[in-house]
Every structure is written in structure tokens, then in C-alpha cells.
Design a protein around this motif. Structure first.
Motif, PDB file in Angstrom:
ATOM      1  N   GLY A   1     -11.701 -47.188  29.830  1.00  0.00           N
ATOM      2  CA  GLY A   1     -12.680 -46.724  30.805  1.00  0.00           C
ATOM      3  C   GLY A   1     -14.020 -47.407  30.667  1.00  0.00           C
ATOM      4  O   GLY A   1     -15.070 -46.783  30.897  1.00  0.00           O
ATOM      5  N   GLY A   2     -14.000 -48.689  30.299  1.00  0.00           N
ATOM      6  CA  GLY A   2     -15.242 -49.443  30.131  1.00  0.00           C
ATOM      7  C   GLY A   2     -15.914 -49.263  28.789  1.00  0.00           C
ATOM      8  O   GLY A   2     -16.973 -49.835  28.542  1.00  0.00           O
ATOM      9  N   ARG A   3     -15.310 -48.480  27.887  1.00  0.00           N
ATOM     10  CA  ARG A   3     -15.883 -48.241  26.564  1.00  0.00           C
ATOM     11  C   ARG A   3     -15.092 -49.001  25.498  1.00  0.00           C
ATOM     12  O   ARG A   3     -13.860 -49.047  25.551  1.00  0.00           O
ATOM     13  CB  ARG A   3     -15.879 -46.745  26.230  1.00  0.00           C
ATOM     14  N   ASN A   4     -15.805 -49.561  24.529  1.00  0.00           N
ATOM     15  CA  ASN A   4     -15.181 -50.279  23.425  1.00  0.00           C
ATOM     16  C   ASN A   4     -14.828 -49.280  22.324  1.00  0.00           C
ATOM     17  O   ASN A   4     -15.695 -48.755  21.642  1.00  0.00           O
ATOM     18  CB  ASN A   4     -16.156 -51.343  22.893  1.00  0.00           C
ATOM     19  N   VAL A   5     -13.535 -49.001  22.164  1.00  0.00           N
ATOM     20  CA  VAL A   5     -13.080 -47.964  21.237  1.00  0.00           C
ATOM     21  C   VAL A   5     -13.255 -48.414  19.788  1.00  0.00           C
ATOM     22  O   VAL A   5     -12.932 -49.555  19.440  1.00  0.00           O
ATOM     23  CB  VAL A   5     -11.610 -47.605  21.509  1.00  0.00           C
ATOM     24  N   ARG A   6     -13.748 -47.506  18.952  1.00  0.00           N
ATOM     25  CA  ARG A   6     -13.900 -47.747  17.517  1.00  0.00           C
ATOM     26  C   ARG A   6     -12.924 -46.850  16.769  1.00  0.00           C
ATOM     27  O   ARG A   6     -12.845 -45.660  17.046  1.00  0.00           O
ATOM     28  CB  ARG A   6     -15.337 -47.459  17.074  1.00  0.00           C
ATOM     29  N   VAL A   7     -12.203 -47.436  15.831  1.00  0.00           N
ATOM     30  CA  VAL A   7     -11.164 -46.700  15.125  1.00  0.00           C
ATOM     31  C   VAL A   7     -11.364 -46.862  13.621  1.00  0.00           C
ATOM     32  O   VAL A   7     -11.722 -47.939  13.144  1.00  0.00           O
ATOM     33  CB  VAL A   7      -9.759 -47.209  15.513  1.00  0.00           C
ATOM     34  N   ALA A   8     -11.132 -45.790  12.876  1.00  0.00           N
ATOM     35  CA  ALA A   8     -11.241 -45.834  11.411  1.00  0.00           C
ATOM     36  C   ALA A   8     -10.271 -44.830  10.807  1.00  0.00           C
ATOM     37  O   ALA A   8      -9.912 -43.832  11.434  1.00  0.00           O
ATOM     38  CB  ALA A   8     -12.670 -45.521  10.961  1.00  0.00           C
ATOM     39  N   TYR A   9      -9.837 -45.137   9.595  1.00  0.00           N
ATOM     40  CA  TYR A   9      -9.101 -44.128   8.837  1.00  0.00           C
ATOM     41  C   TYR A   9     -10.046 -42.958   8.531  1.00  0.00           C
ATOM     42  O   TYR A   9     -11.266 -43.139   8.403  1.00  0.00           O
ATOM     43  CB  TYR A   9      -8.600 -44.706   7.511  1.00  0.00           C
ATOM     44  N   PHE A  10      -9.473 -41.765   8.393  1.00  0.00           N
ATOM     45  CA  PHE A  10     -10.270 -40.572   8.101  1.00  0.00           C
ATOM     46  C   PHE A  10      -9.608 -39.833   6.948  1.00  0.00           C
ATOM     47  O   PHE A  10      -8.371 -39.710   6.904  1.00  0.00           O
ATOM     48  CB  PHE A  10     -10.353 -39.668   9.342  1.00  0.00           C
ATOM     49  N   PRO A  11     -10.406 -39.309   5.986  1.00  0.00           N
ATOM     50  CA  PRO A  11      -9.817 -38.623   4.830  1.00  0.00           C
ATOM     51  C   PRO A  11      -8.957 -37.437   5.239  1.00  0.00           C
ATOM     52  O   PRO A  11      -9.383 -36.570   6.007  1.00  0.00           O
ATOM     53  CB  PRO A  11     -11.048 -38.181   4.031  1.00  0.00           C
ATOM     54  N   GLU A  12      -7.746 -37.384   4.714  1.00  0.00           N
ATOM     55  CA  GLU A  12      -6.822 -36.311   5.075  1.00  0.00           C
ATOM     56  C   GLU A  12      -7.330 -34.943   4.621  1.00  0.00           C
ATOM     57  O   GLU A  12      -7.120 -33.938   5.315  1.00  0.00           O
ATOM     58  CB  GLU A  12      -5.444 -36.594   4.474  1.00  0.00           C
ATOM     59  N   GLU A  13      -8.027 -34.907   3.463  1.00  0.00           N
ATOM     60  CA  GLU A  13      -8.515 -33.614   2.986  1.00  0.00           C
ATOM     61  C   GLU A  13      -9.586 -33.038   3.903  1.00  0.00           C
ATOM     62  O   GLU A  13      -9.651 -31.820   4.114  1.00  0.00           O
ATOM     63  CB  GLU A  13      -9.042 -33.735   1.553  1.00  0.00           C
ATOM     64  N   ARG A  14     -10.406 -33.898   4.508  1.00  0.00           N
ATOM     65  CA  ARG A  14     -11.403 -33.420   5.457  1.00  0.00           C
ATOM     66  C   ARG A  14     -10.737 -32.947   6.748  1.00  0.00           C
ATOM     67  O   ARG A  14     -11.149 -31.942   7.345  1.00  0.00           O
ATOM     68  CB  ARG A  14     -12.425 -34.519   5.760  1.00  0.00           C
ATOM     69  N   TYR A  15      -9.722 -33.659   7.182  1.00  0.00           N
ATOM     70  CA  TYR A  15      -8.998 -33.251   8.387  1.00  0.00           C
ATOM     71  C   TYR A  15      -8.334 -31.890   8.174  1.00  0.00           C
ATOM     72  O   TYR A  15      -8.420 -31.005   9.038  1.00  0.00           O
ATOM     73  CB  TYR A  15      -7.962 -34.314   8.736  1.00  0.00           C
TER      74      TYR A  15
END
Length: 210
Positions: free
Chosen positions: A183-197
Motif C-alpha cells: 500500500g505504498g509503505r516500505n515494510v520493516r520486519v524483525a525477529y521478536f523475542p518469544e518470551e515477550r510475545y
């Protein structure tokens, strides 16, 4: 008088006699595997160049495809993850940043930012993200967290969390989605800590993606 033999009759009419069987064609006459492969690759490259592709660029409408090879990076003695190799040529600060750069410590959870802006989260978004990411691996959960604090950076305000069954699925998703335009946005992706999730600790923290 005796009737002439068929061969003699044929010779009398000016028709050639059968000769020895033809020998094998010279190398390359039938487009051997190597020649055919080289020709096919050349044709494919020409077609891509006609559509605007240039050597060293990623494929896709927005050049979002990876342009460097994938290599295995060991995480311990018995496991590893697939990552993009470093681009070659030119000083480091002049190398193009590829859409497959991995961010964060490998885990089964990804956080996607800048996919949508503040106030753009609808009822279908969670399901749509889950379906899209399921092509990389089994998705076991999707959560969306929106920062409503006034003045917070728009591109960081909506955080979409995707949990995969395996780390490999998260890695494939990050490689493919990193830098993609949505949608015109540059997506940023990162791993995320499982314990925080697992603890639903989804709010932004300073330096979490450094």
C-alpha cells in the motif's frame, strides 16, 4: 531375357542406390544440454532486460526480490538459519541494501512495522496477514498492537506480530517481506523475542532493533 533386378532397374532410371547410414551429428548440432542451457539462460536474461531488469537487481515489480545468494548461518552446533550473503564489490557504504537483510536474534516470532498506518487497522487485517504468511510456514498466532500516543512516529505506530511453528518459517518470511512495499509503505520486519510475545509485552522499547 531375364527381368532386371529392382536395384538395376532403379539404377537405369537414374535413382541413387541406397548409401551407408548417416553418421552421428556433429557436437552441438542438436543443441546439447550445455548449449541448450546457455541459450535458454541467454533468452531468459534478454526477456528480463526488456522488462527493465538489470544485473544485480532483485526481481519483482518493486525490485523487492533478493539479489544476493542465500547461505546457511549456524546458530549452534546442530542448527542454523538461512541468511543472505554479503553483497560483493564496492566499499561497504556503497553496497546496495537488499530486501533480505535479517534483523534481530532468530526466533519463531516476527514483528512487522509500517505495513499500515495509525487508524488503518481493520477487522480483516489480522486474518489477511496470517493467510499471507502461511505460505512461509505454519502460522500459530497473529497479534496487532497500535501505539496511540500523540506524536509517535507513524511508521512505527502499528506493530503486527506473527508467530510461526518453526524458526525456519519466520526466516523465510523475513527474507521475502523485508523491504516489500504494501500500500505504498516500505515494510520493516524483525525477529521478536518469544518470551515477550508470550507475555504480551508488545509495546516498543528503546534500541530493540539495534
Amino acid at each position: 531375357s531375364p527381368a532386371p533386378s529392382p536395384a538395376a532397374a532403379g539404377a537405369g532410371l537414374g535413382q541413387p542406390l541406397p548409401g551407408p547410414p548417416p553418421g552421428p551429428p556433429p557436437p552441438g548440432a542438436q543443441g546439447g544440454e550445455e548449449g541448450g542451457e546457455a541459450k535458454g539462460m541467454g533468452l531468459a536474461q534478454k526477456l528480463l532486460m526488456k522488462m527493465g531488469w538489470r544485473e544485480g537487481e532483485g526481481l519483482g515489480r518493486n525490485r523487492q526480490g533478493i539479489s544476493t545468494p542465500l547461505v546457511m548461518q549456524k546458530t549452534n552446533a546442530r542448527a542454523g538459519v538461512v541468511v543472505a550473503a554479503e553483497p560483493v564489490g564496492g566499499p561497504p557504504d556503497k553496497r546496495p541494501r537488499t530486501g533480505s537483510q535479517l534483523v534481530g536474534k532468530p526466533s519463531r516470532v516476527l514483528v512487522l512495522r509500517n505495513m499500515v498506518g495509525p487508524g488503518e487497522v481493520d477487522e480483516e487485517l489480522e486474518e489477511e496477514v496470517g493467510v499471507e504468511c502461511s505460505k512461509y510456514g505454519v502460522v500459530t498466532g497473529v497479534m496487532i498492537f497500535e501505539v496511540t500516543q500523540p506524536g509517535f512516529p507513524e511508521e512505527e505506530a502499528v506493530r503486527i506480530f506473527v508467530q510461526f511453528e518453526r524458526v525456519e518459517g519466520a526466516t523465510k518470511a523475513q527474507v521475502d517481506l523485508q523491504g516489500r512495499f504494501f500500500g505504498g509503505r516500505n515494510v520493516r520486519v524483525a525477529y521478536f523475542p518469544e518470551e515477550r510475545y508470550d507475555a504480551t509485552d508488545l509495546a516498543p522499547q528503546a534500541g530493540e532493533f539495534d
